[in-house]
Design a protein around this motif. Structure first.
Motif, short mmCIF file in Angstrom:
data_model
loop_
_atom_site.label_atom_id
_atom_site.label_comp_id
_atom_site.label_asym_id
_atom_site.label_seq_id
_atom_site.Cartn_x
_atom_site.Cartn_y
_atom_site.Cartn_z
N ASN A 80 -14.70 16.84 -57.07
CA ASN A 80 -13.58 15.97 -55.72
C ASN A 80 -14.74 15.96 -54.40
O ASN A 80 -14.99 17.44 -53.69
CB ASN A 80 -12.05 16.92 -56.15
CG ASN A 80 -11.31 17.01 -55.24
OD1 ASN A 80 -11.84 16.09 -53.98
ND2 ASN A 80 -9.96 17.59 -55.00
N LEU A 81 -15.02 15.60 -54.01
CA LEU A 81 -14.77 15.33 -52.78
C LEU A 81 -14.55 15.86 -51.14
O LEU A 81 -14.68 15.77 -50.39
CB LEU A 81 -15.85 13.83 -52.30
CG LEU A 81 -16.83 13.53 -53.10
CD1 LEU A 81 -16.81 11.97 -52.93
CD2 LEU A 81 -18.35 14.66 -53.00
N GLY A 82 -13.15 15.36 -51.88
CA GLY A 82 -12.01 16.12 -50.64
C GLY A 82 -12.00 14.91 -49.91
O GLY A 82 -11.76 13.69 -50.02
N VAL A 83 -11.11 15.89 -48.94
CA VAL A 83 -11.66 14.27 -47.67
C VAL A 83 -11.83 14.68 -46.27
O VAL A 83 -11.98 15.66 -45.81
CB VAL A 83 -9.41 14.88 -47.39
CG1 VAL A 83 -8.97 14.13 -45.61
CG2 VAL A 83 -8.29 14.78 -47.93
N ARG A 84 -12.50 13.88 -46.49
CA ARG A 84 -13.65 13.51 -45.41
C ARG A 84 -13.04 13.13 -43.82
O ARG A 84 -12.51 12.42 -44.02
CB ARG A 84 -15.49 12.62 -45.81
CG ARG A 84 -15.75 12.16 -47.53
CD ARG A 84 -15.46 13.40 -47.61
NE ARG A 84 -16.85 14.66 -46.77
CZ ARG A 84 -17.85 15.51 -47.08
NH1 ARG A 84 -17.06 16.15 -48.34
NH2 ARG A 84 -18.86 16.34 -46.58
N SER A 85 -13.69 13.69 -43.16
CA SER A 85 -13.16 13.67 -41.45
C SER A 85 -13.53 11.86 -41.30
O SER A 85 -13.35 11.72 -40.03
CB SER A 85 -13.72 15.03 -40.53
OG SER A 85 -15.09 14.89 -40.62
N SER A 86 -14.86 11.55 -41.71
CA SER A 86 -14.80 10.61 -41.39
C SER A 86 -16.02 9.36 -42.06
O SER A 86 -16.30 9.82 -42.82
CB SER A 86 -16.17 10.83 -39.73
OG SER A 86 -16.62 9.65 -39.70
N PHE A 87 -15.91 7.97 -42.08
CA PHE A 87 -16.22 6.85 -43.01
C PHE A 87 -18.27 7.92 -42.74
O PHE A 87 -18.38 7.38 -43.25
CB PHE A 87 -16.19 6.02 -41.94
CG PHE A 87 -14.66 5.33 -42.25
CD1 PHE A 87 -13.27 5.57 -42.38
CD2 PHE A 87 -14.20 4.40 -42.07
CE1 PHE A 87 -12.24 5.74 -42.72
CE2 PHE A 87 -12.99 3.70 -42.05
CZ PHE A 87 -12.27 4.00 -43.46
N ALA A 88 -17.97 7.66 -41.50
CA ALA A 88 -19.58 8.57 -41.24
C ALA A 88 -20.05 9.01 -42.14
O ALA A 88 -21.83 9.57 -42.26
CB ALA A 88 -19.63 8.88 -39.31
N ASP A 89 -19.77 10.32 -43.28
CA ASP A 89 -19.72 11.09 -44.24
C ASP A 89 -20.25 9.91 -44.43
O ASP A 89 -21.85 10.62 -45.93
CB ASP A 89 -19.13 11.87 -44.99
CG ASP A 89 -17.96 13.09 -43.70
OD1 ASP A 89 -18.69 13.18 -42.35
OD2 ASP A 89 -17.36 13.61 -43.63
N LEU A 90 -20.30 9.06 -44.82
CA LEU A 90 -20.96 8.50 -46.50
C LEU A 90 -22.31 7.81 -45.76
O LEU A 90 -23.56 8.13 -46.45
CB LEU A 90 -19.97 6.94 -46.22
CG LEU A 90 -20.30 5.95 -47.76
CD1 LEU A 90 -20.36 6.58 -48.89
CD2 LEU A 90 -19.94 4.24 -47.02
N ASN A 109 -23.88 10.50 -36.28
CA ASN A 109 -22.64 11.37 -35.95
C ASN A 109 -22.64 11.35 -38.01
O ASN A 109 -23.67 10.43 -39.13
CB ASN A 109 -21.73 9.89 -35.95
CG ASN A 109 -21.64 10.21 -34.78
OD1 ASN A 109 -21.39 11.38 -34.47
ND2 ASN A 109 -21.72 8.95 -34.12
N GLY A 110 -22.12 12.03 -38.59
CA GLY A 110 -22.12 12.33 -39.90
C GLY A 110 -22.18 13.06 -40.43
O GLY A 110 -23.26 14.19 -40.16
N GLN A 111 -21.68 14.05 -41.63
CA GLN A 111 -21.61 15.47 -42.34
C GLN A 111 -22.02 15.06 -44.00
O GLN A 111 -21.00 14.54 -44.60
CB GLN A 111 -20.76 16.29 -42.29
CG GLN A 111 -21.05 17.53 -43.31
CD GLN A 111 -22.14 18.58 -42.57
OE1 GLN A 111 -21.72 18.16 -41.48
NE2 GLN A 111 -22.94 18.90 -43.10
N SER A 112 -23.09 14.41 -43.95
CA SER A 112 -23.68 14.69 -45.86
C SER A 112 -23.34 15.31 -46.83
O SER A 112 -23.17 16.87 -46.89
CB SER A 112 -25.38 14.30 -45.91
OG SER A 112 -25.64 14.53 -47.06
N PHE A 113 -22.36 14.40 -47.30
CA PHE A 113 -22.13 15.62 -48.72
C PHE A 113 -22.97 15.15 -50.39
O PHE A 113 -22.05 15.26 -51.54
CB PHE A 113 -20.97 15.58 -49.57
CG PHE A 113 -20.38 13.15 -49.37
CD1 PHE A 113 -20.60 12.37 -50.86
CD2 PHE A 113 -19.77 12.62 -48.34
CE1 PHE A 113 -21.04 11.65 -50.69
CE2 PHE A 113 -19.59 11.28 -48.41
CZ PHE A 113 -20.19 10.85 -49.53
#
Length: 390
Positions: free
Chosen positions: A354-364, A379-383
């Motif tokens: 479950n990757l949860g709710v990402r705070s930005s499309f930039a995480d992608l 920008n963005g946080q890698s998962f």
């Protein structure tokens, strides 16, 4: 050979964002509301990846052991348009939304534009593209005046009959508009909207062309190309990024054609990114509030998904998402401010995460950059760590 296949289901949102009231989109839920109206959606392959685990969707049940990773993404940038959504996926987060023109474009601009192109124009209003060509198409054919219109999105659209204004001239007119629309008038996209037919039966052709502004700083496609990898674009992806970072591209005339061409790129076994936009959901069904055909298009994509999964290599990662919503069950025919689904699949990922709710499309974009080993994005946080098997 590391490769990411990113498929954007244009406008397939999954529920209103907390600020939906600012955009007049309270209650919007493209997937959820369609399913309710129809008594369910039949999407067994997306269900198996975990679509029903993200949010309740009638007919798409959560599964105990999804084959993919699942979550949803919020849009951090203001707006709800194609350019903003795609840019944010690539690591560009806007501080201000692109301008919109609910009363049409200023008269001074329209007059200056007409002088530059050597033709007067008609329209200059907010309108549905299919409706305005039926209403003004015959006047255009008679006078040769192109039809200018906009929408709730940041667009300057120019419609013309291909036998009245040839495509080459229409495209040149759009290039002039793109050059002139700057400063406070800097819309996200200028769009050529050619059509054919006769009065009462005008129909848009597949020769649409988008002219986007360039992203303001380095983004995902740039860093992939700089790494010496390939960026293979299917559909309107090249237009959205103004050609930046794209190494190969093919247009598409339908969702089916877009999937076919994605599979061709996958068969070439080149490292990098394959990015596909499937526009029919938005262009043909969302904006026309056609619930049944929208649902059918989703089911047709789902039926093709096994072909895409079968074509994946050992180090391929498939990502499926959207760029905004366009709920066909509401009174509005415009995009809606929604979360977008996020599904990830590959032979080396941790299924069921479950990757949860990402705070930005930039995480992608940050995750794709990390997987391909490029420079990090602004920008963005890698998962990525949550995805990969250990």
């Amino acid at each position: 050979m590391k490769r990411v296949i990113l498929i954007v289901l244009d406008s397939v949102g999954i529920g209103e964002m907390p600020d939906a009231n600012v955009y007049g989109d309270v209650g919007s839920n493209t997937l959820g509301n369609m399913a309710k109206v129809r008594g369910g959606l039949h999407l067994p392959h997306l269900q198996n990846l975990g679509l029903g685990n993200i949010e309740p969707i009638q007919g798409v049940a959560p599964v105990a052991c999804p084959a993919g990773c699942y979550g949803k993404m919020a849009e951090r940038s203001p707006g709800k348009d194609t350019t903003t959504g795609h840019w944010e996926m690539a690591g560009v987060v806007l501080e201000m939304a692109f301008p919109t023109f609910p009363q049409g474009f200023p008269d001074e601009f329209i007059q200056a534009f007409a002088m530059r192109i050597g033709r007067q124009v008609i329209g200059n209003e907010v309108a549905s593209g299919t409706e305005i060509i039926q209403r003004l198409g015959q006047e255009h054919v008679t006078t040769g005046k192109p039809i200018v219109y906009t929408s709730a999105d940041s667009v300057f659209q120019i419609a013309a009959h291909e036998e009245v204004i040839p495509l080459d001239e229409l495209y040149k007119i759009c290039e002039i508009a793109r050059e002139m629309l700057d400063g406070d008038l800097k819309v996200g996209r200028v769009i050529a909207r050619p059509f054919l037919g006769t009065a009462g039966n005008f129909n848009r052709t597949t020769h649409r062309h988008d002219y986007a502004v360039e992203p303001p700083h380095e983004m995902l496609l740039d860093v992939i190309k700089e790494k010496g990898l390939q960026v293979m674009a299917v559909g309107k992806i090249k237009d959205i990024y103004a050609g930046r970072g794209v190494t190969e591209h093919v247009p598409s005339i339908s969702n089916r054609d877009g999937i076919d061409k994605t599979l061709v790129f996958m068969g070439q076994r080149k490292s990098g990114l394959i990015m596909t936009n499937l526009v029919d959901f938005d262009m043909l069904y969302g904006h026309r509030n056609d619930v049944e055909k929208y649902a059918q298009a989703l089911q047709e994509f789902d039926a093709r998904l096994p072909e895409v999964l079968a074509a994946l290599g050992e180090e391929d990662i498939l990502m499926i998402t959207a760029d905004h919503g366009c709920d066909p069950t509401t009174a509005s025919t415009d995009h809606s401010r929604e979360y977008v689904p996020l599904l990830v699949y590959g032979k080396q990922i941790n299924p069921g995460t479950n990757l949860g709710v990402r705070s930005s499309f930039a995480d992608l974009g940050a995750t794709i950059a990390a997987y391909l080993g490029t420079d990090a994005l602004r920008n963005g946080q890698s998962f990525l760590d949550d995805l990969l098997k250990r």
